[in-house]
Every structure is written in C-alpha cells, then in structure tokens.
Design an enzyme around this catalytic site. Structure first.
Site, PDB file in Angstrom:
ATOM      1  N   LYS A 114     -13.802  -2.661   8.456  1.00 47.13           N
ATOM      2  CA  LYS A 114     -12.442  -1.430   8.992  1.00 47.13           C
ATOM      3  C   LYS A 114     -13.712  -0.234  10.216  1.00 47.13           C
ATOM      4  CE  LYS A 114     -10.672  -0.898   4.976  1.00 47.13           C
ATOM      5  NZ  LYS A 114      -9.527  -0.329   3.542  1.00 47.13           N
ATOM      6  N   LYS A 196      -5.635 -10.948   4.028  1.00 48.26           N
ATOM      7  CA  LYS A 196      -4.633  -9.955   2.906  1.00 48.26           C
ATOM      8  C   LYS A 196      -4.313  -8.737   3.097  1.00 48.26           C
ATOM      9  CE  LYS A 196      -7.986  -7.123   1.618  1.00 48.26           C
ATOM     10  NZ  LYS A 196      -7.838  -5.683   0.560  1.00 48.26           N
ATOM     11  N   LYS A 199      -2.725  -2.689   1.278  1.00 48.79           N
ATOM     12  CA  LYS A 199      -2.013  -1.246   1.755  1.00 48.79           C
ATOM     13  C   LYS A 199      -1.920  -0.300   3.099  1.00 48.79           C
ATOM     14  CE  LYS A 199      -3.748   1.675  -1.805  1.00 48.79           C
ATOM     15  NZ  LYS A 199      -6.274   1.618  -1.941  1.00 48.79           N
TER      16      LYS A 199
HETATM   17  P1  ATP Z   1      -6.278  -0.036   2.055  1.00 47.07           P
HETATM   18  O1  ATP Z   1      -5.602  -0.719   2.854  1.00 47.07           O
HETATM   19  O2  ATP Z   1      -6.652   1.514   1.752  1.00 47.07           O
HETATM   20  O3  ATP Z   1      -8.598  -0.894   2.287  1.00 47.07           O
HETATM   21  P2  ATP Z   1      -6.429  -2.181  -0.214  1.00 47.07           P
HETATM   22  O4  ATP Z   1      -4.858  -2.532  -0.041  1.00 47.07           O
HETATM   23  O5  ATP Z   1      -7.157  -3.063   0.286  1.00 47.07           O
HETATM   24  O6  ATP Z   1      -6.564  -0.895   1.020  1.00 47.07           O
HETATM   25  P3  ATP Z   1      -8.623  -0.972  -2.716  1.00 47.07           P
HETATM   26  O7  ATP Z   1      -7.488  -0.124  -2.412  1.00 47.07           O
HETATM   27  O8  ATP Z   1      -9.306  -1.873  -1.071  1.00 47.07           O
HETATM   28  O9  ATP Z   1      -6.680  -2.061  -1.630  1.00 47.07           O
HETATM   29  O10 ATP Z   1      -8.435  -2.600  -3.235  1.00 47.07           O
HETATM   30  C1  ATP Z   1      -7.315  -2.162  -4.814  1.00 47.07           C
HETATM   31  C2  ATP Z   1      -8.185  -3.620  -5.517  1.00 47.07           C
HETATM   32  O11 ATP Z   1      -6.977  -4.527  -5.890  1.00 47.07           O
HETATM   33  C3  ATP Z   1      -9.958  -4.184  -5.021  1.00 47.07           C
HETATM   34  O12 ATP Z   1     -10.159  -4.043  -6.450  1.00 47.07           O
HETATM   35  C4  ATP Z   1      -9.716  -4.794  -4.935  1.00 47.07           C
HETATM   36  O13 ATP Z   1     -10.018  -6.264  -4.320  1.00 47.07           O
HETATM   37  C5  ATP Z   1      -8.001  -5.294  -4.926  1.00 47.07           C
HETATM   38  N1  ATP Z   1      -6.831  -6.090  -4.352  1.00 47.07           N
HETATM   39  C6  ATP Z   1      -6.603  -5.578  -2.786  1.00 47.07           C
HETATM   40  N2  ATP Z   1      -5.770  -5.912  -1.719  1.00 47.07           N
HETATM   41  C7  ATP Z   1      -5.696  -7.007  -3.057  1.00 47.07           C
HETATM   42  C8  ATP Z   1      -5.118  -8.408  -2.162  1.00 47.07           C
HETATM   43  N3  ATP Z   1      -4.450  -9.151  -1.549  1.00 47.07           N
HETATM   44  N4  ATP Z   1      -5.189  -9.891  -3.632  1.00 47.07           N
HETATM   45  C9  ATP Z   1      -5.990  -9.429  -4.224  1.00 47.07           C
HETATM   46  N5  ATP Z   1      -6.391  -8.328  -4.699  1.00 47.07           N
HETATM   47  C10 ATP Z   1      -6.551  -7.332  -4.084  1.00 47.07           C
END
Ligand code: ATP
Ligand code: LTN
Length: 332
Positions: A114, A196, A199
């Site tokens: 980040k 990954k 969002k």
């Molecule tokens: P941001 O982009 O705002 O960091 P994010 O989309 O990466 O958010 P988080 O809010 O950080 O998602 O994660 C929410 C939950 O979903 C966490 O438990 C995370 O491990 C899981 N998660 C997020 N993205 C993935 C993915 N691509 N595959 C599997 N699990 C995920």
C-alpha cells in the site's frame, strides 16, 4: 453462558465488494455462522487509512451492510456492526500499539504494497493498521478469523501481540487462529492474473463486483486473460489465468479441479470462459437482488447496525476494562 467458539472478521468499506471478498471471506462467514458465535464488522476506521470521499464512505458502509445480509448473514444470529460505533476498538488499539514493535510492523507486506501504491499518503494509520485489526479481533476473545490468504500475516501478528501481552499480564486474551479457505483464498485479477483481485484496483475489467449486472460480468469473463494453449488444466505456475478461472468456477459451483478438467476436456476456452461467467452470474443474482431491495430499507439497516453495536459493545468493554486494569489505569 455462551459456549460456542467465537468468530470475528471484517471488510473495509473502501469500495465495491468483489468476487475476491466473497469467495475469500464472506462465503465462509456464512458457513461458519451456523455453528459459531460470530461478529462481522464493517471496518470503516481501517478504510480511512487511504483517503476516502466522505459521502462515498457512508454509502459504501451501508451498501456493505446490505450485502452482508444479502449474502446470507442473518442479523439475528450474527452480530453485524460498524467498527466506529464501538469506541473500544480505538481504545484497545492504542494500548496494543504499545505492545507492537516497529520492526514487526515494518515487515507487513500489505503495508509495503500500500505504501508503494500511495506514495503521497504513507500515513501513520497505514503503518499501525494491523494493530487496529489486532484490537478488533482480541476484544471479542476470538477463536477463529476467516480471511483470505493476504490477511494471514496480520492474524499471525495478532497472535504474537496477544501472546506478548499475556506473557506479561496473564491470560487476558484468547489467541486466535486464521481460517483460510482451501479453494478461493486468493482470487486474481481477470486482466492481470499475477495480481490479487482488489476493490481498490484501478482496472475495472479485472474485477467482478457483487452488484454488477450480468451482461457486464459476462463481458469481463469473455475478455479474461488466458494463454496460447487451449487446454483447461489447473496449473497455477504456468497457466495463471486459466487456473484462476478454474478457482472461480470451483468456488461458484463446488466442483473439484479434476471434475472441471473432465467437464471441459476437448473443449476450448471459447466454451470455458462463458461457462465460468454463467456460474458466477447465477451465484450472484440472488445476492444482488436482495441487496438492492435491502439498501432501500434505511430504517431496517439502521436497526441492524444499532443493535449490532450494542451487542458488540457489551463484550468489547468487558475485555477493555480487564486490559485497563492489568496495565495499571485507575478505574473510573
Ligand atoms: P482494498 O483494495 O480496499 O485493500 P480488498 O479488495 O483487497 O480491499 P479487503 O477489504 O482488504 O479487500 O478484504 C476483505 C476480505 O476479503 C479479507 O478477508 C481478504 O483476505 C479477502 N479478500 C480480498 N480480496 C481477495 C481475493 N482477491 N481473493 C481472496 N480473498 C480476498
Ligand atoms: N485487514 C482486513 C480487514 C480487517 C479484518 C479485521 C479482518 C480489519 N479488521 C479483523 C479480520 C479481522 C483487510 O484488509 N481485509
């Protein structure tokens, strides 16, 4: 006395929920909610570690609540709440800050990622983000933390902090375990399968959102990056795109990788990609429809988050009071 094991998890309302948040986390939350005592949080305090538009943050928070319920989390059986409504989270986070080491926080890969992505806003909150997460988890004497693979390191840090604190003051915190799904722990972007699905990704084609229209979902799957072969085979080293699509298909249908390989034997990607799209569309359709209905019912959502916060606060302050006493704060 509630003898059930305790689950805690949360998602930041930093954007629209994706298929990654669903298969990596929420789908498991729903399964666990039948057997355990569950706290599912919308972690708005974590979200402000990246700059948020206030109106959007408010909208995302309420939409996320509607989506949690639409995914199958019943607010009667689960404590669903907004993090900033239970101030014990901020209070315990401060104390935990004094038991988390600069060196260990510097090693967190999410912080490094980040910081690289937000060079103009490497704030202290981004650095201490895992400490707030540790406070979230430890306040509820949590046994299991269902998350995607990317959060494992943070849960391990939580364990270290809890053990360090317990080592000084006795058994104050239960030491939690991560709970990571076998399939779906890491859903990758459809356009760049080495990253990954996330969002806050800038490329919307790589992401599938829970609230997306079926036509858009189908379009994204048809455009998903694969490879120059034509065989549907699970090989995440050499066939990242196809293997990711197989993971998504497996998570949506419950089929195993070998069943999927058999199903598409002799068929090319032209048949496979739309089949994955269809499976996802069907899986998401009832969730989207129910969430669209719920989001209009503001009074209901308000009753859910108010009740949730009240219930959460009861447990949270019990732990916080114990911690304050242990470290030597005078009782008020
Ligand atoms: P941001 O982009 O705002 O960091 P994010 O989309 O990466 O958010 P988080 O809010 O950080 O998602 O994660 C929410 C939950 O979903 C966490 O438990 C995370 O491990 C899981 N998660 C997020 N993205 C993935 C993915 N691509 N595959 C599997 N699990 C995920
Ligand atoms: N850091 C997590 C969100 C999160 C969380 C938690 C997950 C905050 N507090 C407590 C599990 C338990 C993330 O980025 N997905």
């Amino acid at each position: 006395m509630d003898e059930k094991k305790v689950i805690f998890s949360g998602i930041q309302p930093s954007g629209e929920l994706t298929l990654g948040s669903y298969f990596g986390a929420i789908k498991n939350w729903v399964e666990l909610s039948k057997e355990y005592s569950c706290y599912y949080c919308i972690v708005d305090m974590h979200a402000i570690t990246s700059r948020q538009n206030p109106a959007e943050l408010r909208r995302h928070t309420l939409e996320q609540l509607a989506q949690y319920i639409a995914c199958g989390l019943d607010p009667k059986d689960n404590t669903i709440f907004i993090q900033s409504h239970v101030s014990a989270h901020a209070e315990l986070a401060w104390v935990m800050n004094c038991y988390a080491m600069y060196g260990e926080l510097s090693r967190m890969t999410q912080f490094k990622d980040k910081s690289a992505k937000n060079e103009d806003n490497i704030n202290a909150g981004l650095f201490t983000y895992p400490v707030l997460m540790a406070a979230d988890i430890l306040l509820y004497q949590t046994d299991l933390v269902p998350v995607g693979e990317d959060q494992k390191q943070h849960v391990e840090l939580t364990r270290d902090i809890a053990q360090r604190f317990n080592g000084v003051y006795g058994e104050v915190f239960r030491v939690p375990q991560p709970f990571i799904p076998k399939v779906g722990a890491r859903i990758m972007s459809l356009t760049s399968p080495e990253n990954k699905m996330s969002k806050s990704d800038k490329d919307p084609g790589g992401c599938i959102y829970l609230m997306q229209k079926p036509e858009e979902i189908m379009r994204s799957f048809k455009r998903a990056v694969t490879d120059s072969e034509t065989v549907v085979k699970y090989d995440p080293e050499n066939k990242r795109g196809v293997s990711n699509l197989m993971t998504i298909y497996a998570s949506a249908t419950g089929k195993s990788y070998s069943e999927i390989e058999k199903e598409f034997e002799g068929k090319g990607y032209g048949e496979f990609k739309p089949a994955v799209g269809e499976a996802v569309v069907e899986r998401l359709r009832p969730i989207r429809e129910e969430a669209e209905r719920l989001i209009k019912d503001k009074a209901y959502l308000e009753s859910v988050y108010r009740e949730g916060a009240e219930r959460a606060a009861r447990t949270a302050y019990k732990t916080l009071r114990k911690v304050y006493k242990k470290v030597g704060f005078v009782e008020k």
